[in-house]
Enzyme design. Structure first.
Site, PDB file in Angstrom:
ATOM      1  N   GLN A 167      13.408  30.050  85.634  1.00  0.00           N
ATOM      2  CA  GLN A 167      13.404  31.343  86.312  1.00  0.00           C
ATOM      3  C   GLN A 167      14.475  31.388  87.396  1.00  0.00           C
ATOM      4  OE1 GLN A 167       9.940  33.765  86.893  1.00  0.00           O
ATOM      5  NE2 GLN A 167      10.189  33.658  89.092  1.00  0.00           N
TER       6      GLN A 167
ATOM      7  N   VAL B 259      20.047  18.214  96.955  1.00  0.00           N
ATOM      8  CA  VAL B 259      19.081  18.902  97.825  1.00  0.00           C
ATOM      9  C   VAL B 259      18.597  20.185  97.152  1.00  0.00           C
ATOM     10  CG1 VAL B 259      20.087  17.954  99.936  1.00  0.00           C
ATOM     11  CG2 VAL B 259      20.931  20.137  99.051  1.00  0.00           C
TER      12      VAL B 259
ATOM     13  N   CYS C  13      13.475  25.178  87.065  1.00  0.00           N
ATOM     14  CA  CYS C  13      14.834  25.662  86.780  1.00  0.00           C
ATOM     15  C   CYS C  13      14.932  27.020  86.102  1.00  0.00           C
ATOM     16  CB  CYS C  13      15.568  24.652  85.904  1.00  0.00           C
ATOM     17  SG  CYS C  13      16.059  23.196  86.833  1.00  0.00           S
TER      18      CYS C  13
ATOM     19  N   LEU D  19      23.723  26.800  84.172  1.00  0.00           N
ATOM     20  CA  LEU D  19      22.968  28.059  84.194  1.00  0.00           C
ATOM     21  C   LEU D  19      22.856  28.635  82.787  1.00  0.00           C
ATOM     22  CD1 LEU D  19      24.311  29.951  87.367  1.00  0.00           C
ATOM     23  CD2 LEU D  19      22.348  28.444  87.171  1.00  0.00           C
TER      24      LEU D  19
END
EC number: 1.1.1.22
Length: 482
Positions: free
Chosen positions: A274, A86, A272, A217
């Site tokens: 930013q 999600v 993704c 990340l």
């Protein structure tokens, strides 16, 4: 038969589950979503997303062992492995606004899984989530478990739009993070067995939960950092007469650096980069690492600087005003071979030009007029919320025209901005474009796709990011005083 259910039929959930079903005929895969329109699109001949090769994969197994449904609870209850894919938008208000991830959709998915489950389940984080999300999800599940055992795994995606099917078929690596308990290790092995149908074992990396969450990340932050680094150099190249393509080629020849992600441009976009960097910044700040947070913040700031620098080049080249002038925008998607417009640099460039009262004519081969108008009317960060929750401002529509042909977009234009590197823009008949434009005719190449010398011979005044400047532009200040 192992049953997999994926909550979320978007850019990640749809293609990933299609590939699992395609490669694992012995596994039943159901993709569920509360959006009836989206599920209907997945079941139709016109899929809701454009991705080269996706249609063949979906049609190869849809109705056999791949199903799309809006009966969310039924399929979640029946599944052995539940992927959660999600949205995790950036918060727009409250604590951490503008940086922290909004876990509203994640939390409601976790509560629903807990409510409907009657058997043990492996719950897999597929969306990009902030570090320690698994812990929060675990708490929700274990406090509502009615004696059911849930194992949480982190399995971040590394898809690049435009090459997603290739990335899924031959991934560099598959990361699976889980708990270091016997149950956690057993869950890791179960998910590993799914990917092992087609991914070589040495490419499936297992690790602890936090490492898996942070690896995603970190990968995106470092890729974005490379783009911001070369974009920062592009400004210096323009100031000194260097050519950024030559500099990037020389730098990329160093085997420690390599040539990828060293293309200077008007700025990076996509769902993704930013979002993940801002998320990283927020995590650093929460852990008291101010200097580390400031370091990563600069990657985003250089990206914003590159977009505003591009707009200033356009305005200053055209006699310091674009008011009332027609500007053609070629390309609106954030990169070629995708219809995705999330965080595309084109949005900021268009806003900058509209702010100076330009009239804009946009052409993109894959993005609909509705999508473009929606993007231009939306507040920053709202794109990642479901469509019915996206507030609109009607201001943009009056001066924006969306057309279905590049020559139509450029007809009678004063300037052309190339903002997506679609292959067809390299092959346009630029003599025909020039003949149809107002003179002097300007081209601003934000993706370095055109042959600058050839276009100058035709008569264009050309600005190409990081390339030696046209004499016309050279004498102008790098940016008009704001």
């Amino acid at each position: 038969m192992v049953k997999i259910c994926c909550i979320g039929a978007g850019y990640v959930g749809g293609p990933t589950m299609a590939m699992i079903a395609f490669k694992c005929p012995d596994i039943e895969v159901v993709v569920v979503d509360i959006s009836v329109a989206r599920i209907n699109a997945w079941n139709s001949d016109r899929l809701p997303i454009f991705e080269p090769g996706l249609e063949d994969v979906v049609k190869g197994c849809r109705g056999r062992n791949l199903f799309f449904s809006y009966d969310v609870e039924k399929h979640v209850a029946a599944a052995d492995i539940v992927f959660v894919s999600v949205n995790t938008p950036t918060k727009t208000r409250g604590l951490g606004a503008g940086k922290a991830a909004d876990l509203t959709y994640w939390e409601s998915a976790a509560r629903m899984i807990a409510d409907v489950s009657k058997s043990d389940k492996i719950v897999v984080e597929k969306s990009t989530v902030p570090v320690k999300t698994a812990e929060a999800i675990e708490k929700i599940l274990t406090h509502n478990n009615k004696g059911i055992n849930f194992q949480i795994l982190s399995n971040p995606e590394f898809l690049a739009e435009g090459t997603a099917i290739e990335d899924l078929a031959k991934p560099d690596r598959v990361l699976i993070g889980g708990r270091e308990t016997p149950e956690g290790q057993k869950a890791i092995e179960a998910l590993k067995a799914v990917y092992a149908h087609w991914v070589p074992e040495e490419n499936i990396i297992t690790m602890n939960l936090w490492s898996a969450e942070l690896s995603k990340l970190a990968a995106n932050a470092i890729l974005a950092q490379r783009i911001s680094s070369i974009n920062a150099m592009s400004a210096l190249c323009e100031a000194t007469g260097a050519d950024v393509s030559e500099v990037a080629y020389a730098v990329g020849k160093d085997s420690r650096i390599g040539p990828k992600f060293l293309n200077a441009s008007v700025g990076f976009g996509g769902s993704c980069f930013q979002k993940d960097i801002l998320n990283l910044v927020y995590i650093c700040e929460c852990n008291g690492l101010t200097e580390v947070a400031n370091y990563w913040k600069q990657v985003v700031q250089i990206n914003d600087y590159q977009k505003s620098r591009f707009v200033k080049r356009v305005v200053s080249s055209m006699f310091n005003t674009v008011s009332g002038k027609k500007i053609a925008i070629l390309g609106f998607a954030f990169k070629k071979d995708t219809g995705d417009t999330r965080e595309t640099a084109a949005i900021d460039v268009c806003h900058g030009l509209l702010g100076d009262n330009a009239k804009i004519s946009i052409y993109d081969p894959q993005v609909t007029a509705d999508q473009i108008m929606r993007d231009l009317a939306m507040n920053k960060f709202d794109w990642d919320h479901p469509q019915h929750l996206q507030p609109m401002s009607p201001t943009a529509a009056k001066k924006v025209d969306v057309v279905w042909d590049a020559y139509e977009a450029t007809k009678n234009a004063h300037g052309v901005c190339i903002l997506t590197e679609w292959d067809e823009f390299k092959k346009l008949d630029y003599k025909k474009v020039y003949d149809g434009m107002q003179k002097p005719a300007f081209i601003f190449d934000g993706r370095n796709v055109i042959n600058v010398e050839e276009l100058r011979k035709i008569g264009f005044i050309v600005y190409s990011v990081g390339k030696p400047l046209d004499p016309w532009v050279k004498d102008l200040p790098a940016a008009p005083p704001s």
